[in-house]
Write a protein that holds these residues in place. Sequence first.
Motif, mmCIF file in Angstrom:
data_model
loop_
_atom_site.group_PDB
_atom_site.id
_atom_site.type_symbol
_atom_site.label_atom_id
_atom_site.label_comp_id
_atom_site.label_asym_id
_atom_site.label_seq_id
_atom_site.Cartn_x
_atom_site.Cartn_y
_atom_site.Cartn_z
ATOM 1 N N ARG A 213 0.940 -1.239 0.085
ATOM 2 C CA ARG A 213 -0.132 -0.089 -0.140
ATOM 3 C C ARG A 213 0.979 1.264 -0.129
ATOM 4 O O ARG A 213 0.642 2.177 -0.687
ATOM 5 C CB ARG A 213 -0.758 -0.127 1.117
ATOM 6 C CG ARG A 213 -1.522 0.996 1.512
ATOM 7 C CD ARG A 213 -2.504 0.663 2.795
ATOM 8 N NE ARG A 213 -1.927 0.557 3.925
ATOM 9 C CZ ARG A 213 -1.975 1.139 4.907
ATOM 10 N NH1 ARG A 213 -2.415 2.554 4.850
ATOM 11 N NH2 ARG A 213 -1.414 0.998 5.887
ATOM 12 N N LYS B 283 2.377 1.637 -3.539
ATOM 13 C CA LYS B 283 1.711 2.475 -4.328
ATOM 14 C C LYS B 283 1.320 4.070 -4.106
ATOM 15 O O LYS B 283 1.466 4.830 -5.217
ATOM 16 C CB LYS B 283 0.128 1.974 -4.276
ATOM 17 C CG LYS B 283 -0.032 0.622 -4.680
ATOM 18 C CD LYS B 283 -1.146 -0.227 -4.688
ATOM 19 C CE LYS B 283 -1.253 -1.714 -5.247
ATOM 20 N NZ LYS B 283 -2.574 -2.341 -4.722
ATOM 21 N N VAL B 284 1.389 4.369 -2.909
ATOM 22 C CA VAL B 284 1.152 6.002 -2.477
ATOM 23 C C VAL B 284 2.541 6.568 -3.074
ATOM 24 O O VAL B 284 2.578 7.658 -3.584
ATOM 25 C CB VAL B 284 1.203 6.159 -0.835
ATOM 26 C CG1 VAL B 284 1.297 7.548 -0.635
ATOM 27 C CG2 VAL B 284 -0.135 5.577 -0.644
ATOM 28 N N ALA C 40 4.561 5.593 -5.461
ATOM 29 C CA ALA C 40 4.737 5.483 -6.889
ATOM 30 C C ALA C 40 3.782 6.521 -7.689
ATOM 31 O O ALA C 40 4.242 7.160 -8.600
ATOM 32 C CB ALA C 40 4.485 4.257 -7.351
ATOM 33 N N ALA C 41 2.676 6.711 -7.038
ATOM 34 C CA ALA C 41 1.634 7.942 -7.483
ATOM 35 C C ALA C 41 2.010 9.368 -7.182
ATOM 36 O O ALA C 41 1.915 10.212 -7.899
ATOM 37 C CB ALA C 41 0.375 7.553 -6.971
ATOM 38 N N GLY C 42 2.926 9.409 -6.080
ATOM 39 C CA GLY C 42 3.673 10.656 -5.629
ATOM 40 C C GLY C 42 2.738 10.983 -4.357
ATOM 41 O O GLY C 42 1.484 10.978 -4.498
ATOM 42 N N ARG C 43 3.625 11.476 -3.433
ATOM 43 C CA ARG C 43 2.652 12.109 -2.059
ATOM 44 C C ARG C 43 1.640 13.143 -2.329
ATOM 45 O O ARG C 43 0.524 12.946 -1.801
ATOM 46 C CB ARG C 43 3.677 12.565 -1.108
ATOM 47 C CG ARG C 43 4.574 11.317 -0.470
ATOM 48 C CD ARG C 43 5.680 12.315 0.419
ATOM 49 N NE ARG C 43 6.557 11.255 0.901
ATOM 50 C CZ ARG C 43 6.815 11.126 2.128
ATOM 51 N NH1 ARG C 43 5.987 11.704 3.052
ATOM 52 N NH2 ARG C 43 7.451 10.102 2.420
ATOM 53 N N ASN D 221 -0.318 13.405 -4.798
ATOM 54 C CA ASN D 221 -1.414 12.993 -5.507
ATOM 55 C C ASN D 221 -2.291 12.038 -4.737
ATOM 56 O O ASN D 221 -3.175 11.248 -5.139
ATOM 57 C CB ASN D 221 -0.879 12.254 -6.835
ATOM 58 C CG ASN D 221 -0.253 13.112 -7.906
ATOM 59 O OD1 ASN D 221 -0.503 14.388 -7.841
ATOM 60 N ND2 ASN D 221 0.636 12.448 -8.485
ATOM 61 N N SER D 222 -1.804 11.859 -3.314
ATOM 62 C CA SER D 222 -2.250 10.784 -2.439
ATOM 63 C C SER D 222 -3.018 11.550 -1.415
ATOM 64 O O SER D 222 -2.673 12.499 -0.703
ATOM 65 C CB SER D 222 -1.310 10.046 -2.075
ATOM 66 O OG SER D 222 -1.917 9.092 -1.078
ATOM 67 N N ARG D 223 -4.407 10.937 -0.762
ATOM 68 C CA ARG D 223 -4.919 11.440 0.237
ATOM 69 C C ARG D 223 -4.559 10.577 1.297
ATOM 70 O O ARG D 223 -4.898 10.965 2.529
ATOM 71 C CB ARG D 223 -6.347 11.348 0.246
ATOM 72 C CG ARG D 223 -7.272 12.384 -0.958
ATOM 73 C CD ARG D 223 -8.611 12.480 -0.872
ATOM 74 N NE ARG D 223 -8.854 12.257 -2.145
ATOM 75 C CZ ARG D 223 -10.118 11.603 -2.547
ATOM 76 N NH1 ARG D 223 -11.098 11.325 -1.636
ATOM 77 N NH2 ARG D 223 -10.242 11.379 -4.041
ATOM 78 N N SER D 224 -3.686 9.515 1.019
ATOM 79 C CA SER D 224 -3.453 8.843 2.470
ATOM 80 C C SER D 224 -2.292 9.408 3.193
ATOM 81 O O SER D 224 -1.482 10.106 2.876
ATOM 82 C CB SER D 224 -2.822 7.514 1.623
ATOM 83 O OG SER D 224 -2.135 6.710 2.604
#
Length: 184
Positions: free
Chosen positions: A116, A119-120, A122-125, A127-130
Amino acid sequence: MSSAANGRQAGALLAYVGTRANEQGEKRDIEIFTDSGQGLANAQDRRGFLHQFTQTFEPQLENTNFIEVRFQLAGDVRDEALPAALNSAFGSKPLVYARKGNTVDIYGHTGERAGRLAKVLAAGRANSRSKALDKIEAGLREAMGKAGVRAAAEVMAAVGNERKAQYFLQKFIRSHDQVRQANG
C-alpha cells in the motif's frame, strides 16, 4: 537455478530446461545434467533432484514488508548511540543502515503493509490522500526522539513481497558504503 526464489520457480525452470517439443508439438523429456554431472532423464528424476535442491532454500519470510527510510539527524549523534535508537524506532525488527554525515539510510522490516505504501510513493505523495506515510514518519521521529536522537524521517521506498525485498536489499547494499546491521 540461482535466480529461483522458491521451489515452484525452480521446478518450472527444471521442467522448461528438461522438456522439448517434437515435430508434432508434443512435449518430451530430454536428459539434463546437474553441476555434479548427475543426469536427470525424466520428470521423476527432476522431481527427486528438486526435492533435494529445495532443502537448501532459506525458509520464506514471515513478514515481507520492507521500507527504506532516510533520517536527517539534528545535531551531533555518536555512532555508538545510533544502533540503539534505530532498534527502538523499528521495534527491534531486522534492519541494515548506512550513515554519511548526518544522513542515515535504513532498509528494514516494518509492521505496516508496504504494498500500500509503495503505491502511494509511486503515485507521488502530492497525488495521494493517504496519511499512512505521514503517520509512519511521525512514529519513527517520535521513537528516535524517545531514544535520545532527534531526526527527521522520510520513507523513500516500500516493497511488499520477498522477491522485490531481496532485490532492493541488494541494491541498498551496492549503493551505500559501510552498510551495518542493526547491532552496529
